[in-house]
Design a protein around this motif. Structure first.
Motif, short mmCIF file in Angstrom:
data_model
loop_
_atom_site.label_atom_id
_atom_site.label_comp_id
_atom_site.label_asym_id
_atom_site.label_seq_id
_atom_site.Cartn_x
_atom_site.Cartn_y
_atom_site.Cartn_z
N UNK A 124 -0.92 14.52 -0.51
CA UNK A 124 0.03 14.35 0.58
C UNK A 124 0.10 12.88 1.00
N UNK A 125 -1.04 12.23 1.03
CA UNK A 125 -1.08 10.79 1.36
C UNK A 125 -0.31 9.98 0.32
N UNK A 126 -0.56 10.28 -0.96
CA UNK A 126 0.16 9.56 -2.03
C UNK A 126 1.65 9.85 -1.97
N UNK A 127 1.99 11.08 -1.59
CA UNK A 127 3.40 11.44 -1.45
C UNK A 127 4.07 10.58 -0.37
N UNK A 128 3.38 10.37 0.73
CA UNK A 128 3.92 9.51 1.79
C UNK A 128 4.04 8.06 1.32
N UNK A 129 3.07 7.60 0.55
CA UNK A 129 3.13 6.23 0.01
C UNK A 129 4.36 6.08 -0.88
N UNK A 130 4.61 7.08 -1.72
CA UNK A 130 5.81 7.06 -2.57
C UNK A 130 7.06 7.02 -1.70
N UNK A 131 7.02 7.74 -0.58
CA UNK A 131 8.15 7.74 0.34
C UNK A 131 8.48 6.35 0.84
N UNK A 132 7.46 5.54 1.08
CA UNK A 132 7.70 4.15 1.52
C UNK A 132 8.17 3.28 0.35
N UNK A 133 7.58 3.48 -0.83
CA UNK A 133 7.92 2.63 -1.97
C UNK A 133 9.32 2.88 -2.50
N UNK B 53 -2.64 3.91 -5.73
CA UNK B 53 -1.50 3.27 -5.08
C UNK B 53 -1.05 2.06 -5.89
N UNK B 54 -2.01 1.30 -6.42
CA UNK B 54 -1.68 0.14 -7.26
C UNK B 54 -0.89 0.56 -8.49
N UNK B 55 -1.29 1.70 -9.07
CA UNK B 55 -0.56 2.20 -10.24
C UNK B 55 0.85 2.62 -9.85
N UNK B 56 0.99 3.26 -8.69
CA UNK B 56 2.32 3.67 -8.22
C UNK B 56 3.22 2.46 -8.00
N UNK B 57 2.65 1.39 -7.45
CA UNK B 57 3.43 0.16 -7.26
C UNK B 57 3.91 -0.37 -8.60
N UNK B 58 3.02 -0.33 -9.61
CA UNK B 58 3.40 -0.75 -10.96
C UNK B 58 4.50 0.12 -11.54
N UNK B 59 4.45 1.41 -11.24
CA UNK B 59 5.49 2.33 -11.71
C UNK B 59 6.85 1.97 -11.10
N UNK B 60 6.86 1.67 -9.81
CA UNK B 60 8.13 1.30 -9.16
C UNK B 60 8.62 -0.07 -9.63
N UNK B 61 7.70 -0.95 -9.97
CA UNK B 61 8.11 -2.24 -10.54
C UNK B 61 8.79 -2.03 -11.88
N UNK B 62 8.28 -1.07 -12.66
CA UNK B 62 8.88 -0.73 -13.96
C UNK B 62 10.31 -0.24 -13.75
N UNK C 207 -10.26 5.10 -1.20
CA UNK C 207 -10.51 5.22 -2.63
C UNK C 207 -9.23 5.46 -3.43
N UNK C 208 -8.14 5.75 -2.73
CA UNK C 208 -6.85 5.94 -3.40
C UNK C 208 -6.15 4.62 -3.73
N UNK C 209 -6.76 3.49 -3.38
CA UNK C 209 -6.08 2.20 -3.49
C UNK C 209 -5.65 1.88 -4.92
N UNK C 210 -6.45 2.28 -5.91
CA UNK C 210 -6.09 1.98 -7.29
C UNK C 210 -4.96 2.89 -7.79
N UNK D 24 -14.97 4.92 -5.94
CA UNK D 24 -15.02 6.23 -6.59
C UNK D 24 -16.15 7.08 -6.01
N UNK D 25 -17.27 6.42 -5.63
CA UNK D 25 -18.42 7.14 -5.11
C UNK D 25 -18.17 7.66 -3.70
N UNK D 26 -17.16 7.09 -3.02
CA UNK D 26 -16.87 7.49 -1.64
C UNK D 26 -16.04 8.76 -1.56
N UNK D 27 -15.51 9.21 -2.68
CA UNK D 27 -14.65 10.40 -2.64
C UNK D 27 -15.48 11.64 -2.35
#
Length: 767
Positions: free
Chosen positions: A17-26, A132-141, A127-130, A3-6
């Motif tokens: 945009x990065x998260x959008x691309x991650x969703x594109x893969x998921x 991304x972890x939430x997005x993975x959980x959303x797709x698992x749902x 710092x977006x890793x968490x 969080x401090x690295x942001x």
């Protein structure tokens, strides 16, 4: 702390945009199935997505911030993965079927490019890793919830069948679906540990619960073993970091434990009422774990992989060539073949050589070492350790699946693997998270152009792989696929128009497309074209023998008995899959007065099947050649003693009976009727109950082709029950085969007869 690295407290446009691309893969997890498999459509989509992402990275410098500051020179994981892919490419030069190698290399290239894209996107935004972890959980749902919503758990008579149909998602296999959900559990674990907001925690808990319910219903042994190891690792992690505080026990532990307890209790309560002894029925998770050692088939395949590695130690048999080259190592008792050795490590050794096998295995050792070092070296608990835990859990999930299965060519599993690589690399690199607002962004880059070109390279293969899969789906649903005497739905010209390019064999049978084209030409009585394509089929896969068997048919129709005899022998000695082909060869040997061939055929068939009936058939055939009775008796006695006492023949009475039978028979030619004779039910086949029960038996044992055959036969009996159950079961069998057209046809009949659940399933399946 990440969080401090942001650079800012709020996410900026490039973060989104990065998260959008991650969703594109998921999003590949939710792809609808339009054919016999979904993988090919996923690879094509990911290939196009790679091109888009690579182009955006090239044109938008902010997406590659600080990339020039990161040194990969000493990162053994990064270069190890590049070297692994390079050696796979070199192994293709030794492949007998280079078409298959190109097909598999294109799939590996798609994820190598995805790996590079993720490295570039996340190296300055780790710092977006968490999130991304939430997005993975959303797709698992979405993934687990969608699968479970199709099943009616209150109907115990259909639960097992519905689980086998719906709990495979778009992966095509319940074990792969289970493994896919397992790869998402580590992301949900660390997201629960990280997020403080109660709504986020409860959502992740529900998602975790649904995923575990699917996993417990599927009851795969590898998945259950993985869950136990994951639980132990998390427990050690919590104790090691002294996280057992009052706050942790109240606000963290319940969200981790409740899903396990709820899922275990719910699935067991449902399974108690299921009338099925299989793994999908009332077999408990504990009982499945007790069967963990019953892997005779896997051990057999691993031994074959070791033999192939020993024979081809330098560059192997060629990447992607297992499905063909393993055939000679397998007993030719059936026409079912192994497509993988159920161990990615052994497959790497066999296909690409010892050096690449060691390199691939070393990647996993390096991943283990890197993440354990972060976990145990740092004394203070922080986000870097949490991410190392995520990578370690992902390594356990993928590593176990790679040991027992074949995740390398499954897009959903490969996505998890490249995330494991990226997370491990970036979490171990110094200053990977540091960014500055005044960073200078190089506008264009030579390597950026190289990446775009590399992303484009596999597109030709992935596109035609998708088209080939659609054609294979039509072939799989064509009756001629299983019975050459049936009326085909397709013509040879239909396949020739597409000209299937990659792969050149069917992924459901390892037979070539040319063999099927030849079969259709045979049905169309275009024998010259049929022979041409059968010869081409033998070059593509020379081990099956079916092409020669069809050539034998053609030569018989043309009255070319000598050629027919040669082709039948060629087919028989490649794969003597049942006693029918053995009998045919004996008849041809009689016609050609070839007693030597009778003895050779018997020895070959008996070595494979050990069937006393083979000895009886050989003895009977020799009588037609006026073979010396004394020598015949000695032959039968000698061979008879090799069989168990309870199955041995009465030699003297047998030979007397054979010679008596011979006097009332004569075999001078092989008629068309004999050639096209079909296997029928014996000993009471006229009884409806026996026929329909056989159908239900094969349905429960997932042998859907036989189930459909017997159940359709049972529909012809006038004294059958007419409540729609038979049609309902046939519909489920077709659905399990992904033949939705026929499935909907029979489910509609069952629905018209008001059979329970038929209308509901029909409405879901036949939209």
């Amino acid at each position: 702390m990440f969080d401090e690295a942001k650079p800012q407290n709020k996410l900026n446009f490039y973060d989104f945009l990065t998260l959008f691309f991650v969703i594109g893969y998921l999003i590949i997890e939710l792809f609808p199935s339009k054919g016999i498999r979904t993988a090919e459509s996923q690879y094509l989509y990911l290939n196009i997505l790679n091109i888009v992402v690579s182009t955006c990275i090239f044109l938008i410098p902010q997406l590659r911030m600080n990339l020039i500051k990161i040194s990969f020179k000493k990162n053994y994981i990064f270069w190890g993965y590049i070297a692994f892919f390079s050696l796979c490419c070199i192994s293709a030069l030794c492949a007998n079927n280079q078409n298959l190698s190109i097909f598999r290399l294109s799939q590996l290239a798609v994820f190598l490019m995805a790996f590079i894209n993720f490295i570039i996107l996340l190296q300055s935004r780790f710092y977006l890793i968490f999130k991304i972890a939430f997005l993975v959980g959303f797709f698992a749902f979405l993934q687990a919830g969608k699968a479970l919503s199709n099943i009616n758990f209150s109907n115990s008579s259909t639960v097992a069948n519905e689980i086998s149909i719906y709990l495979r998602g778009n992966t095509g296999n319940i074990n792969i679906f289970s493994a896919s959900l397992l790869t998402k559990l580590p992301f949900m674990f660390i997201a629960i540990l990280h997020y403080k907001h109660v709504l986020a925690k409860w959502f992740l808990t529900v998602s975790l619960s649904l995923s575990l319910i699917c996993i417990f219903f599927i009851n795969a042994r590898a998945s259950l073993l993985t869950l136990i190891i994951i639980f132990l690792v998390i427990s050690i992690y919590i104790l090691k970091n002294k996280l057992v505080t009052k706050h942790f026990l109240v606000y963290k532990i319940p969200f981790l434990l409740l899903p396990f307890i709820a899922a275990f209790l719910y699935t067991n309560s449902v399974k108690k009422n299921v009338n099925d002894e299989g793994r999908l029925g009332n077999t408990s998770a504990v009982e499945r774990l007790q069967q963990i050692n019953s892997g005779d088939v896997r051990l057999f395949l691993w031994k074959n992989a070791a033999k192939m590695t020993e024979k081809n130690p330098v560059l192997g048999i060629g990447i992607g060539n297992w499905s063909i080259e393993a055939t000679p190592y397998e007993p030719p008792k059936t026409n079912h073949f192994s497509f993988h050795p159920h161990n990615d490590f052994m497959e790497t050794f066999a296909e690409t050589g010892v050096l690449n096998g060691v390199l691939y295995f070393s990647l996993f050792i390096a991943l283990l070492f890197v993440n354990l070092r972060i976990l145990f070296k740092k004394k203070e608990f922080d986000d870097k350790q949490t991410v190392a835990l995520l990578a370690l859990l992902l390594l356990i999930v993928y590593g176990i699946d790679a040991f027992f299965n074949f995740p390398r060519y499954r897009p959903t599993m490969q996505l998890a693997f490249i995330l494991l690589l990226v997370i491990s690399i970036l979490n171990s690199l110094r200053n990977a998270q540091e960014t500055t607002e005044d960073s200078k962004f190089p506008r264009y880059s030579f390597w950026g152009i190289i990446c775009i070109l590399f992303a484009i390279t596999p597109l030709y293969v992935t596109y035609y792989s998708y088209q080939t899969m659609l054609m294979e789906t039509k072939i799989y649903q064509d009756p001629v696929h299983n019975d050459i005497t049936a009326k085909p739905k397709m013509k040879a010209s239909d396949i020739l128009k597409l000209d299937p390019k990659f792969p050149n064999i069917l992924q459901t049978s390892t037979a070539s497309f040319d063999e099927y084209i030849g079969t259709l030409f045979y049905v169309e009585n275009n024998f010259d074209e049929a022979l041409k394509y059968f010869d081409r089929a033998n070059k593509i896969n020379p081990y099956i023998g079916k092409a020669d068997f069809y050539k034998y048919y053609i030569h018989l129709k043309r009255g070319q008995n000598d050629s027919a005899y040669i082709d039948l022998k060629s087919s028989f000695y490649r794969r003597a899959w049942n006693i029918e082909i053995y009998k045919r060869l004996l008849k041809m040997a009689i016609v050609n007065k070839d007693s030597t061939e009778i003895f050779n055929a018997y020895k070959h068939y008996n070595k494979i099947h050990g069937d006393i009936n083979a000895l009886k058939e050989a003895a009977f055939s020799l009588t037609f050649l006026n073979y010396n009775k004394e020598k015949l008796i000695n032959f039968v006695k000698f061979e008879n003693d090799k069989f168990p006492i309870e199955s041995r023949l009465k030699v003297d009475s047998l030979t007397n009976a054979l010679y008596a039978k011979k006097s009332n028979n004569s075999i001078t030619t092989i008629t068309k009727k004999q050639l096209l004779v079909k296997n029928n039910l014996t000993n009471g086949s006229d009884k409806f109950s026996e026929t329909v029960n056989l159908g239900y038996y094969y349905s429960r044992n997932k042998d859907y082709d036989k189930a459909i055959m017997y159940l359709k036969k049972s529909l012809k009996y006038p004294n059958r029950t007419d409540d729609g159950k038979i049609e309902f079961t046939i519909g489920l069998c077709y659905a399990a085969k992904r033949d939705n057209t026929n499935a909907c046809e029979f489910l509609k009949i069952a629905a018209d007869k008001n059979y329970p659940r038929s209308k509901e399933i029909s409405s879901k399946l036949c939209k």
